[in-house]
Structure formats: structure tokens, C-alpha cells
Design an enzyme around this catalytic site. Structure first.
Site, mmCIF file in Angstrom:
data_model
loop_
_atom_site.group_PDB
_atom_site.id
_atom_site.type_symbol
_atom_site.label_atom_id
_atom_site.label_comp_id
_atom_site.label_asym_id
_atom_site.label_seq_id
_atom_site.Cartn_x
_atom_site.Cartn_y
_atom_site.Cartn_z
ATOM 1 N N HIS A 254 13.876 29.556 -45.288
ATOM 2 C CA HIS A 254 14.021 29.086 -46.666
ATOM 3 C C HIS A 254 15.392 28.447 -46.847
ATOM 4 O O HIS A 254 16.390 28.956 -46.338
ATOM 5 C CB HIS A 254 13.893 30.243 -47.655
ATOM 6 C CG HIS A 254 12.619 31.010 -47.517
ATOM 7 N ND1 HIS A 254 11.375 30.421 -47.625
ATOM 8 C CD2 HIS A 254 12.385 32.329 -47.279
ATOM 9 C CE1 HIS A 254 10.440 31.347 -47.461
ATOM 10 N NE2 HIS A 254 11.026 32.501 -47.246
ATOM 11 N N ARG B 298 7.840 25.754 -43.060
ATOM 12 C CA ARG B 298 7.055 26.360 -41.984
ATOM 13 C C ARG B 298 7.504 25.745 -40.659
ATOM 14 O O ARG B 298 7.441 24.530 -40.468
ATOM 15 C CB ARG B 298 5.573 26.090 -42.244
ATOM 16 C CG ARG B 298 4.629 27.054 -41.565
ATOM 17 C CD ARG B 298 3.176 26.771 -41.943
ATOM 18 N NE ARG B 298 2.877 27.145 -43.299
ATOM 19 C CZ ARG B 298 2.325 26.342 -44.202
ATOM 20 N NH1 ARG B 298 2.027 25.097 -43.889
ATOM 21 N NH2 ARG B 298 2.084 26.764 -45.420
ATOM 22 N N GLU C 59 15.595 36.719 -49.913
ATOM 23 C CA GLU C 59 14.580 37.735 -50.201
ATOM 24 C C GLU C 59 14.826 39.002 -49.407
ATOM 25 O O GLU C 59 15.710 39.057 -48.537
ATOM 26 C CB GLU C 59 13.185 37.187 -49.898
ATOM 27 C CG GLU C 59 12.964 36.814 -48.436
ATOM 28 C CD GLU C 59 11.674 36.032 -48.202
ATOM 29 O OE1 GLU C 59 11.076 35.522 -49.183
ATOM 30 O OE2 GLU C 59 11.258 35.918 -47.036
ATOM 31 N N HIS D 78 12.407 33.858 -39.991
ATOM 32 C CA HIS D 78 11.746 35.147 -40.161
ATOM 33 C C HIS D 78 10.228 34.997 -40.151
ATOM 34 O O HIS D 78 9.696 33.903 -40.378
ATOM 35 C CB HIS D 78 12.175 35.794 -41.487
ATOM 36 C CG HIS D 78 11.823 34.978 -42.685
ATOM 37 N ND1 HIS D 78 12.607 33.932 -43.122
ATOM 38 C CD2 HIS D 78 10.769 35.013 -43.543
ATOM 39 C CE1 HIS D 78 12.064 33.383 -44.187
ATOM 40 N NE2 HIS D 78 10.935 34.023 -44.466
#
Length: 327
Positions: free
Chosen positions: A105, A200, A122, A180
């Protein structure tokens, strides 16, 4: 003082190619006849996925309407000053019956430039696993751009990634920029910035029902990746009965874990933030001056900032919750 109360919302279910049915079997959520429920968005201010209240006199109103009406009483004055009518966190459960794609991200700066959006830092709390389930967070060695591209282009990217075997209770903090992936067999609670921007990197050459591979964001991801290496990516912590233990603290959110079998008096007088409870184990009751609200395993509740003191009463032998707010 507003007459706000602990607010529950209808989960928003998302079908995913890698999803399963543990939202139903473990978290007691009814997602109807959806074949592969991959995500339950518990609390969301993301456009097109705005959470709607399910309890009390505000039932039927959505989160955006609540913020417009109650402002700082709902989210806290300093939070409202910073984010206005945008709710700053997205709260989810994720059920991976297959491996999720390897992702990264962008941070706030890159997201603002490219998407006029927030970045996405996150964290994950592992709520359920199957034997051998893995979580990828970061690299397993020192990597630079050239080395990364060499492995990526030769189809060996996974050889560079650090994997942990997932156990219930494991916590992973994933700052923006960290590569991740959630592995097959993991059920996780995810707390993140309000952002739906994901790059992605690799999707195991999977094809959808129409024979198409999902889009990859190879070049976009390259600029977003933080290549730094750490010897440990899993958060080290120990729960302490009947006490809030901080597991993650960052500029975007703070998360504590509270495991309790006795009544808990919570004083949020100095916090100036909303509080979110995600129930990992057991059932409990939130008692306020106005009344009480029972919360069950798998449920998420928003405590408005105006509720400065509440009491938590266990209704099971032991209760485990995540407590989330913004400092």
C-alpha cells in the site's frame, strides 16, 4: 451532552475469489448465500460502502450522516478538526480460504499525489487459523530495488519474503510500504486507515471464472515499496488479565487488547476520540448512564467520544476485545 450510545452497524459483506464461510461458522455473521465471503466491513466510511446503524434510535442512518450531525461528539473534536466528515478508520474481518495476493500500500504522500486519497497503514490480529497457515510481512533478507526486480522478473519473488506460521492472537503491524500477504487458512481482524488503495504485486497466476488473471500493479508498486529489512515483523506482547495492553500505536490508530473476567471501568475523559471494540472472544455488556448494550463474539461497536465513561461487564467466563482509538 448528546444522547449518543454504543452504536452497532450492519456488516457489509464482500465476495472474494479467495473467501470462505468462517464469517458464519466462527464469527456468527449471516452473509446469506454468498459463495465465498472474504471480507466483512464492520465499520466503513469508504464511498459506496458506508456503514449503516443497526441498533437504537439511530438505526437506518449511515456513518456519514452521524458525523455530519454529531461531529466532535461522535468522533472527538481533534479527530473532527483533522478529518471533517470523513471517518478515518476502516475496520474489517478477513477470511482467507486461499492465499491473498502479495500486495503493498502507498503512504499518505504517494496516495495523495496519485489517487487524492489517504495512504494505508494497517494491522492484523489473527482471530482463527488452520494448521500451517502463513502470514507474509516484509522481506527475509536485505533487499534493494535491483534485487527485488531480479527475483520478481524470474518468478521467484516469494523466495525473498518473510513468512510466519500464524497462531491465534498473533499481531502484525503493516506500515504503508511493507510488502505483505495473508495466507490460506487465516481469519484476521484488520484495522486500517480509510483507504481502498492496494497495489497487487503477484497473484499466483490465478484466473477468475472467465479465465482472466487479476490486474497487477507492478510499476505503481515499485515506487511504493519500503525495502528495509527487519529480523522480526510479528508484534511481541503479553496479555494481562483485566488490563488494557497496548499492542500497536502509530499516528493513525492505537490498538489495545483487553482480556477480562471482571467488570472494567473505562474512563475516556482525556481521550477526545471515538473508541471501537472488536470482540474476539466471549460476550460482554457495555453499561452507560443511559442503559446497556450486549456485544457478542464477532461483533464490532463504536463508542462515541461523548461517552466518557462506561463499564464493561463480562457475560462469558472470559472476554477478549480489541480497543481502538486515535491518540
Amino acid at each position: 451532552m448528546s444522547n449518543l450510545y454504543p452504536i452497532k452497524f450492519n456488516p457489509i459483506f464482500h465476495e472474494k475469489i479467495w473467501g470462505g464461510n468462517r464469517m458464519k461458522t466462527i464469527l456468527n455473521k449471516d452473509f446469506g448465500d454468498m459463495p465465498n465471503c472474504g471480507e466483512s466491513w464492520e465499520l466503513s466510511g469508504v464511498d459506496g460502502n458506508i456503514s449503516v446503524v443497526s441498533n437504537g434510535f439511530l438505526a437506518g442512518n449511515d456513518l456519514n450522516e452521524l458525523i455530519e450531525i454529531y461531529m466532535g461528539d461522535l468522533v472527538g473534536d481533534k479527530v473532527y478538526e483533522k478529518f471533517g466528515n470523513e471517518f478515518p478508520l476502516l475496520i474489517k474481518f478477513i477470511d482467507a480460504q486461499d492465499d491473498l495476493s502479495i500486495q503493498v500500500h502507498p503512504d499518505d504522500k504517494l496516495s495523495k499525489e496519485r489517487h487524492n486519497a489517504f495512504g494505508k497503514t494497517e494491522m492484523w490480529y489473527v482471530a482463527g487459523t488452520e494448521k500451517g497457515a502463513l502470514i507474509n510481512s516484509g522481506f527475509n533478507q536485505v533487499v534493494d530495488r535491483e534485487k527485488y526486480l531480479e527475483y520478481f522478473n524470474s518468478g521467484k519473488l516469494t523466495d525473498l519474503l518473510h513468512y510466519d506460521e500464524a497462531q491465534v492472537g498473533d499481531v502484525f503491524f503493516i506500515p504503508a510500504g511493507r510488502v505483505h500477504a495473508i495466507g490460506k487458512g487465516c481469519l484476521v481482524a484488520e484495522i486500517q486507515q480509510t483507504s481502498d488503495v492496494t497495489y497487487r504485486i503477484f497473484d499466483y497466476n490465478r484466473k477468475d471464472d472467465n479465465g482472466n488473471e487479476r490486474e497487477l500493479h507492478t510499476d505503481l508498486a515499485l515506487d511504493a515499496i519500503d525495502f528495509s529489512y527487519s529480523s522480526q515483523y510479528k508484534t511481541d506482547y503479553k496479555t494481562e488479565k483485566n488490563k488494557a495492553v497496548e499492542i500497536v500505536s502509530c499516528p493513525y490508530f492505537t490498538t489495545n487488547i483487553i482480556e477480562f473476567d471482571k467488570e472494567q471501568d473505562k474512563d475516556y475523559n482525556q481521550l477526545d476520540s471515538f473508541v471501537i471494540y472488536m470482540t474476539m472472544e466471549g460476550d460482554f455488556e457495555i453499561v452507560t448512564e443511559e442503559g446497556s448494550e450486549t456485544v457478542s463474539m464477532g461483533e464490532t461497536v463504536l463508542l462515541p467520544a461523548s461517552l466518557e465513561s462506561v463499564q464493561l461487564k463480562p457475560k462469558s467466563e472470559s472476554v477478549k476485545i480489541l480497543e481502538v482509538y486515535i491518540k
